[in-house]
Write a protein that holds these residues in place. Structure first.
Motif, PDB file in Angstrom:
ATOM      1  N   GLU A 172       0.806  -1.228   0.000  1.00  0.00           N
ATOM      2  CA  GLU A 172       0.000   0.000   0.000  1.00  0.00           C
ATOM      3  C   GLU A 172       0.836   1.273   0.000  1.00  0.00           C
ATOM      4  N   VAL A 173       2.159   1.137  -0.194  1.00  0.00           N
ATOM      5  CA  VAL A 173       2.975   2.350  -0.327  1.00  0.00           C
ATOM      6  C   VAL A 173       3.717   2.306  -1.662  1.00  0.00           C
ATOM      7  N   ILE A 174       4.109   3.486  -2.104  1.00  0.00           N
ATOM      8  CA  ILE A 174       4.942   3.584  -3.300  1.00  0.00           C
ATOM      9  C   ILE A 174       6.140   4.456  -2.945  1.00  0.00           C
ATOM     10  N   LEU A 175       7.323   4.027  -3.359  1.00  0.00           N
ATOM     11  CA  LEU A 175       8.514   4.845  -3.115  1.00  0.00           C
ATOM     12  C   LEU A 175       8.586   5.878  -4.220  1.00  0.00           C
ATOM     13  N   VAL A 176       8.484   7.134  -3.835  1.00  0.00           N
ATOM     14  CA  VAL A 176       8.499   8.186  -4.845  1.00  0.00           C
ATOM     15  C   VAL A 176       9.949   8.566  -5.164  1.00  0.00           C
ATOM     16  N   GLY A 177      10.205   8.862  -6.405  1.00  0.00           N
ATOM     17  CA  GLY A 177      11.526   9.380  -6.773  1.00  0.00           C
ATOM     18  C   GLY A 177      12.498   8.340  -7.278  1.00  0.00           C
ATOM     19  N   SER A 178      12.203   7.041  -7.086  1.00  0.00           N
ATOM     20  CA  SER A 178      13.132   6.039  -7.588  1.00  0.00           C
ATOM     21  C   SER A 178      12.375   4.802  -8.062  1.00  0.00           C
ATOM     22  N   VAL A 179      12.354   4.625  -9.389  1.00  0.00           N
ATOM     23  CA  VAL A 179      11.673   3.466  -9.970  1.00  0.00           C
ATOM     24  C   VAL A 179      12.372   2.186  -9.518  1.00  0.00           C
ATOM     25  N   SER A 180      13.713   2.201  -9.483  1.00  0.00           N
ATOM     26  CA  SER A 180      14.421   0.958  -9.150  1.00  0.00           C
ATOM     27  C   SER A 180      14.250   0.584  -7.680  1.00  0.00           C
ATOM     28  N   ASP A 181      14.220   1.570  -6.780  1.00  0.00           N
ATOM     29  CA  ASP A 181      13.938   1.263  -5.361  1.00  0.00           C
ATOM     30  C   ASP A 181      12.564   0.625  -5.244  1.00  0.00           C
ATOM     31  N   ASN A 182      11.613   1.169  -5.992  1.00  0.00           N
ATOM     32  CA  ASN A 182      10.255   0.652  -5.939  1.00  0.00           C
ATOM     33  C   ASN A 182      10.194  -0.784  -6.448  1.00  0.00           C
ATOM     34  N   GLU A 183      10.906  -1.043  -7.530  1.00  0.00           N
ATOM     35  CA  GLU A 183      10.957  -2.405  -8.079  1.00  0.00           C
ATOM     36  C   GLU A 183      11.603  -3.362  -7.075  1.00  0.00           C
ATOM     37  N   SER A 184      12.669  -2.907  -6.414  1.00  0.00           N
ATOM     38  CA  SER A 184      13.350  -3.749  -5.419  1.00  0.00           C
ATOM     39  C   SER A 184      12.417  -4.093  -4.266  1.00  0.00           C
ATOM     40  N   LEU A 185      11.669  -3.099  -3.813  1.00  0.00           N
ATOM     41  CA  LEU A 185      10.743  -3.318  -2.699  1.00  0.00           C
ATOM     42  C   LEU A 185       9.647  -4.305  -3.100  1.00  0.00           C
ATOM     43  N   GLU A 186       9.107  -4.120  -4.295  1.00  0.00           N
ATOM     44  CA  GLU A 186       8.051  -5.028  -4.783  1.00  0.00           C
ATOM     45  C   GLU A 186       8.573  -6.456  -4.909  1.00  0.00           C
ATOM     46  N   MET A 187       9.809  -6.583  -5.413  1.00  0.00           N
ATOM     47  CA  MET A 187      10.405  -7.915  -5.578  1.00  0.00           C
ATOM     48  C   MET A 187      10.628  -8.589  -4.230  1.00  0.00           C
ATOM     49  N   ALA A 188      11.147  -7.800  -3.269  1.00  0.00           N
ATOM     50  CA  ALA A 188      11.384  -8.348  -1.925  1.00  0.00           C
ATOM     51  C   ALA A 188      10.061  -8.787  -1.305  1.00  0.00           C
ATOM     52  N   ALA A 189       9.019  -7.957  -1.480  1.00  0.00           N
ATOM     53  CA  ALA A 189       7.704  -8.283  -0.901  1.00  0.00           C
ATOM     54  C   ALA A 189       7.150  -9.565  -1.520  1.00  0.00           C
ATOM     55  N   THR A 190       7.309  -9.714  -2.825  1.00  0.00           N
ATOM     56  CA  THR A 190       6.811 -10.920  -3.509  1.00  0.00           C
ATOM     57  C   THR A 190       7.505 -12.159  -2.952  1.00  0.00           C
ATOM     58  N   ARG A 191       8.805 -12.073  -2.753  1.00  0.00           N
ATOM     59  CA  ARG A 191       9.553 -13.226  -2.241  1.00  0.00           C
ATOM     60  C   ARG A 191       9.148 -13.538  -0.802  1.00  0.00           C
TER      61      ARG A 191
END
Ligand SMILES: [Mg+2]
Length: 154
Positions: free
Chosen positions: A47-66
């Protein structure tokens, strides 16, 4: 209406509820509960989005999926946990509650009222103090049970 739960801590309400559901503390239930705990943490991340960094956001989503995958395996008993240092683990659990309350405060959310509703609706999953179980032994939501409404707490 008199509410016998009003003076109990959130911890006691939760432990009473689990005990009423026949969930005694043991290794299997600890692993399952930790899976539930990780799942809820990942729902926060969803329910959050990291603003300002697409790659940080992708990393967070990937970690959450795992981690969701691990949570599922813990919940189904495919894997389990062993606590390494019980004192450090408890400290992190307590601190996690404090920081979670801090996040709700910083987000201007009425967590006191939301907690009351979440715990009250949890209690309503019990019928005459007993859980409604599926033939497989899973705790079910009784007919007419509705999820807590939090729309006016945000
Ligand atoms: Mg949830």
């Amino acid at each position: 209406m008199f509410n016998m739960n009003q003076n109990k801590t959130n911890f006691t309400r939760t432990s009473d509820w689990l005990a009423a559901c026949g969930k005694e503390p043991n290794e299997k239930n600890l692993s399952l509960q930790f899976g539930c705990h990780l799942e809820e943490l990942m729902e926060q991340i969803d329910e959050v989005i990291l603003v300002g960094s697409v790659s940080d956001n992708e990393s967070l989503e990937m970690a959450a999926t795992r981690i969701k995958g691990i949570a599922h395996r813990l919940k189904t008993g495919a894997t389990g946990i062993r606590i390494k240092n019980r004192e450090k683990f408890l400290d992190a659990l307590c601190d996690g509650e404090v920081t979670g309350n801090g996040v709700a405060f910083m987000a201007n959310m009425d967590k006191n009222e939301a907690d009351r509703r979440v715990l009250a609706t949890n209690d309503m999953k019990l019928v005459n103090g007993k859980p409604v179980l599926s033939p497989g032994g899973k705790i079910m939501k009784p007919p007419g049970w509705v999820a807590p409404y939090l729309g006016d707490c945000v």
